[in-house]
Write a protein that holds these residues in place. Sequence first.
Motif: not given
Length: 119
Positions: A40-43, A59-79
């Motif tokens: 909801x904060x657009x991260x 990197x190419x390390x598998x993650x089993x829990x959500x990790x923030x992709x980039x520091x800057x918020x402001x994402x509108x949509x994704x696929x």
Amino acid sequence: MILTVGVGLVVAAPAVPATAATTGWLEVSAGTIHSCAIRSDRTLWCWGRNDTGQLGLGDTTTRTAPRRVVDEPAWRTLTAGPGSVCGIRADGTLWCWGEARYAGAGGTEEILEPLLIAA
């Protein structure tokens, strides 16, 4: 989790980790072996297998829990696609990462972090 898609096509869908099953998510997109979501904060957050950099974490390390992709918020949509993810930021720019042939960047190299595709 197993899903039936279309006429008899059965695919494995990444399960949502228990840590992601809370409120505050605006949008979720699942690829073949990974998932990404906008809070909801657009991260932007991703998790799952990461063999082609499709989590966008550098990197190419598998993650089993959500990790923030980039520091800057402001994402509108994704696929999320088979081995990549593309997203549109609030300013209308298109960003992709993961397997280059699916991410719209051409070439054969893996894109490990969000790459600007179109302004």
